[in-house]
Design a protein around this motif. Structure first.
Motif, PDB file in Angstrom:
ATOM      1  N   LEU A  21       0.831  -1.210   0.000  1.00 12.42           N
ATOM      2  CA  LEU A  21       0.000   0.000   0.000  1.00 12.42           C
ATOM      3  C   LEU A  21       0.865   1.259   0.000  1.00 12.42           C
ATOM      4  CD1 LEU A  21      -2.800  -1.043   2.527  1.00 12.42           C
ATOM      5  CD2 LEU A  21      -3.018  -0.839   0.043  1.00 12.42           C
ATOM      6  N   ARG A  22       1.900   1.280   0.820  1.00 14.48           N
ATOM      7  CA  ARG A  22       2.777   2.453   0.874  1.00 14.48           C
ATOM      8  C   ARG A  22       3.491   2.679  -0.459  1.00 14.48           C
ATOM      9  NH1 ARG A  22       3.984   0.339   6.090  1.00 14.48           N
ATOM     10  NH2 ARG A  22       5.863  -0.682   5.258  1.00 14.48           N
ATOM     11  N   ASP A  23       3.753   1.586  -1.179  1.00 16.77           N
ATOM     12  CA  ASP A  23       4.507   1.684  -2.436  1.00 16.77           C
ATOM     13  C   ASP A  23       3.619   1.892  -3.655  1.00 16.77           C
ATOM     14  OD1 ASP A  23       6.816   1.321  -0.992  1.00 16.77           O
ATOM     15  OD2 ASP A  23       6.975  -0.830  -1.413  1.00 16.77           O
ATOM     16  N   GLY A  24       2.326   2.101  -3.436  1.00 12.33           N
ATOM     17  CA  GLY A  24       1.432   2.398  -4.556  1.00 12.33           C
ATOM     18  C   GLY A  24       0.708   1.212  -5.143  1.00 12.33           C
ATOM     19  N   GLY A  25       0.810   0.027  -4.488  1.00  9.35           N
ATOM     20  CA  GLY A  25       0.110  -1.152  -4.975  1.00  9.35           C
ATOM     21  C   GLY A  25      -1.289  -1.256  -4.395  1.00  9.35           C
ATOM     22  N   ILE A  26      -1.993  -2.333  -4.758  1.00 10.69           N
ATOM     23  CA  ILE A  26      -3.372  -2.518  -4.297  1.00 10.69           C
ATOM     24  C   ILE A  26      -3.521  -3.889  -3.650  1.00 10.69           C
ATOM     25  CG2 ILE A  26      -4.399  -0.864  -5.874  1.00 10.69           C
ATOM     26  CD1 ILE A  26      -5.173  -3.130  -7.734  1.00 10.69           C
ATOM     27  N   VAL A  27      -4.310  -3.929  -2.578  1.00 13.11           N
ATOM     28  CA  VAL A  27      -4.438  -5.116  -1.733  1.00 13.11           C
ATOM     29  C   VAL A  27      -5.912  -5.358  -1.426  1.00 13.11           C
ATOM     30  CG1 VAL A  27      -3.898  -6.128   0.512  1.00 13.11           C
ATOM     31  CG2 VAL A  27      -2.182  -4.719  -0.666  1.00 13.11           C
ATOM     32  N   ALA A  28      -6.359  -6.601  -1.577  1.00 16.82           N
ATOM     33  CA  ALA A  28      -7.704  -6.983  -1.148  1.00 16.82           C
ATOM     34  C   ALA A  28      -7.629  -7.452   0.304  1.00 16.82           C
ATOM     35  CB  ALA A  28      -8.252  -8.089  -2.032  1.00 16.82           C
ATOM     36  N   PHE A  29      -8.541  -6.938   1.127  1.00 16.90           N
ATOM     37  CA  PHE A  29      -8.486  -7.213   2.564  1.00 16.90           C
ATOM     38  C   PHE A  29      -9.896  -7.379   3.130  1.00 16.90           C
ATOM     39  CE2 PHE A  29      -8.812  -2.689   1.944  1.00 16.90           C
ATOM     40  CZ  PHE A  29      -9.639  -2.223   2.955  1.00 16.90           C
ATOM     41  N   PRO A  30     -10.035  -8.133   4.224  1.00 19.16           N
ATOM     42  CA  PRO A  30     -11.364  -8.349   4.803  1.00 19.16           C
ATOM     43  C   PRO A  30     -11.825  -7.146   5.625  1.00 19.16           C
ATOM     44  CG  PRO A  30      -9.725  -9.457   6.126  1.00 19.16           C
ATOM     45  CD  PRO A  30      -8.989  -8.879   4.938  1.00 19.16           C
ATOM     46  N   THR A  31     -13.112  -6.901   5.606  1.00 12.66           N
ATOM     47  CA  THR A  31     -13.734  -5.985   6.561  1.00 12.66           C
ATOM     48  C   THR A  31     -14.949  -6.695   7.144  1.00 12.66           C
ATOM     49  OG1 THR A  31     -15.416  -4.812   5.263  1.00 12.66           O
ATOM     50  CG2 THR A  31     -13.124  -4.115   4.961  1.00 12.66           C
ATOM     51  N   GLU A  32     -15.593  -6.066   8.101  1.00 16.74           N
ATOM     52  CA  GLU A  32     -16.770  -6.676   8.709  1.00 16.74           C
ATOM     53  C   GLU A  32     -17.974  -6.690   7.768  1.00 16.74           C
ATOM     54  OE1 GLU A  32     -17.195  -2.308   9.738  1.00 16.74           O
ATOM     55  OE2 GLU A  32     -15.620  -3.745   9.244  1.00 16.74           O
ATOM     56  N   THR A  33     -17.933  -5.892   6.705  1.00 14.37           N
ATOM     57  CA  THR A  33     -19.056  -5.832   5.758  1.00 14.37           C
ATOM     58  C   THR A  33     -18.812  -6.796   4.603  1.00 14.37           C
ATOM     59  OG1 THR A  33     -18.029  -3.923   4.656  1.00 14.37           O
ATOM     60  CG2 THR A  33     -19.652  -3.478   6.384  1.00 14.37           C
ATOM     61  N   VAL A  34     -17.903  -6.436   3.700  1.00  8.89           N
ATOM     62  CA  VAL A  34     -17.447  -7.299   2.614  1.00  8.89           C
ATOM     63  C   VAL A  34     -15.945  -7.069   2.460  1.00  8.89           C
ATOM     64  CG1 VAL A  34     -19.681  -7.186   1.409  1.00  8.89           C
ATOM     65  CG2 VAL A  34     -17.865  -5.574   0.795  1.00  8.89           C
ATOM     66  N   TYR A  35     -15.291  -7.854   1.622  1.00  4.82           N
ATOM     67  CA  TYR A  35     -13.876  -7.610   1.353  1.00  4.82           C
ATOM     68  C   TYR A  35     -13.724  -6.322   0.548  1.00  4.82           C
ATOM     69  CZ  TYR A  35     -11.832 -12.029   2.967  1.00  4.82           C
ATOM     70  OH  TYR A  35     -11.368 -13.075   3.734  1.00  4.82           O
TER      71      TYR A  35
END
Length: 341
Positions: A21-35
């Motif tokens: 994330l700091r380097d400008g990339g993108i990450v899929a991550f869990p949340t309590e609602t949806v990913y």
């Protein structure tokens, strides 16, 4: 693109994702609602990567995820009502739209002068944002228009090979995206997208709750929030929502071939067919919300289905969120069945 799969064990195991994330990339991550599919909210190039990975229209704004609501004033012009609501519902499934600070890129907000802020309650999401050290702009981690992802397997199906990393965080708690509201100057709370924070909860903080027409009607203007304008959550087969009493619905469905059905637990003994999925008990809207997108995705995996029918949910509490998502998934196709004589 080679997608890194990150298995959460402790906070330190998230450092590779935070570095992306700091380097400008993108990450899929869990949340309590949806990913969610996140990128640095200060980086226009990261926002562009999110839109490209999802195939998302660029005028559909992203939500900025924070670690602590008390930092919101750094990114937007806050109000006393914002802090009252944040104290009650953040961390949690609530997004509040405010006038943004000028340094928030237009590519994150769809060109709007407002920004949606949210503090997720999922521990992985919060630890990731804290480690990254930047606010994280994120929509849901699915291909645009498809059912939102409530499990790691859903994200893998849609985005493996399209994003830098995916964090395995199990299954989402609520199953529908956050409630989105906009605070008007006169103290009115305008509901733009229903979710687990309901109208009934919000009414404790304002005598004036306004439901935007886009919640229940087709919308063609400039979207102030995700989920307002475009067809969302749609399975591959056309979906129609059925409204009517039990006998009328059962008679209609039992005369159909090559169809999928989303119904309530109580309906199962009365509906014939191989492709019938229940989203929960009739009176349990919370379970329906949690299971809805999984039902839609399961029906996508079934061959030989020409059409999907879903029973009309309740329209109060979190049931309004289930109703809203079904309407969007169906392209507002609703069939009202006359009572059986």
């Amino acid at each position: 693109m080679k997608t890194q799969i990150i298995r959460y064990t402790n906070k330190a195991s998230l450092e590779p994702a935070a570095a992306i994330l700091r380097d400008g990339g993108i990450v899929a991550f869990p949340t309590e609602t949806v990913y969610g599919l996140g990128g640095n909210a200060f980086d226009p190039a990261a926002a562009k990567k999110i839109y490209e990975a999802k195939g998302r229209p660029s005028d559909n704004p992203l939500i900025v995820h924070l670690h602590d609501y008390r930092t919101a004033g750094q990114y937007a012009h806050t109000t006393p009502l914002f802090f009252e609501l944040a104290e009650a519902f953040m961390p949690g499934p609530l997004t509040i739209i405010l006038r943004k600070r000028s340094f928030i890129p237009d590519s994150v907000t769809g060109g709007l002068d407002t920004v949606g802020l949210r503090v997720p309650s999922h521990p992985i999401a919060r630890e990731l944002i804290e480690l990254a050290g930047v606010p994280v702009a994120a929509p849901s981690a699915n291909l645009s228009g498809k059912p939102s992802p409530t499990a790691f397997s859903h994200v893998m199906h849609d985005l493996n090979g399209r994003v830098d990393a995916i964090i395995d965080g199990g299954t989402s708690e609520f199953g529908v995206e956050s409630t989105i509201i906009k605070l008007e100057n006169d103290g009115t709370i305008k509901l733009l997208r229903p979710g687990a924070i309901t109208i009934e909860m919000l009414s404790l903080f304002s005598d004036h709750i306004e439901v935007d027409p886009a919640v229940t009607q087709k919308f063609d203007g400039i979207p102030l929030a995700p989920g307002m304008k475009y067809r969302h959550y749609a399975p591959s087969s056309p979906l129609t929502v059925l409204e009517g009493d039990n006998d009328a619905v059962y008679e209609f469905l039992n005369g159909k071939e090559r169809c999928g059905v989303i119904c309530f637990d109580e309906d199962l003994p009365f509906i014939r067919g191989k492709h019938v999925y229940t989203c929960g008990p009739r009176e349990d809207s919370l379970t329906q919300a949690k299971r809805l997108f999984d039902c839609l995705r399961r029906l996508d995996d079934v061959e030989g289905i020409d059409v999907i029918f879903a029973r009309m949910p309740a329209k109060v509490g979190i049931g309004l969120a289930v109703f809203n998502r079904l309407l969007k998934a169906a392209g507002f196709s609703v069939r009202t069945l006359p009572p059986k004589r």
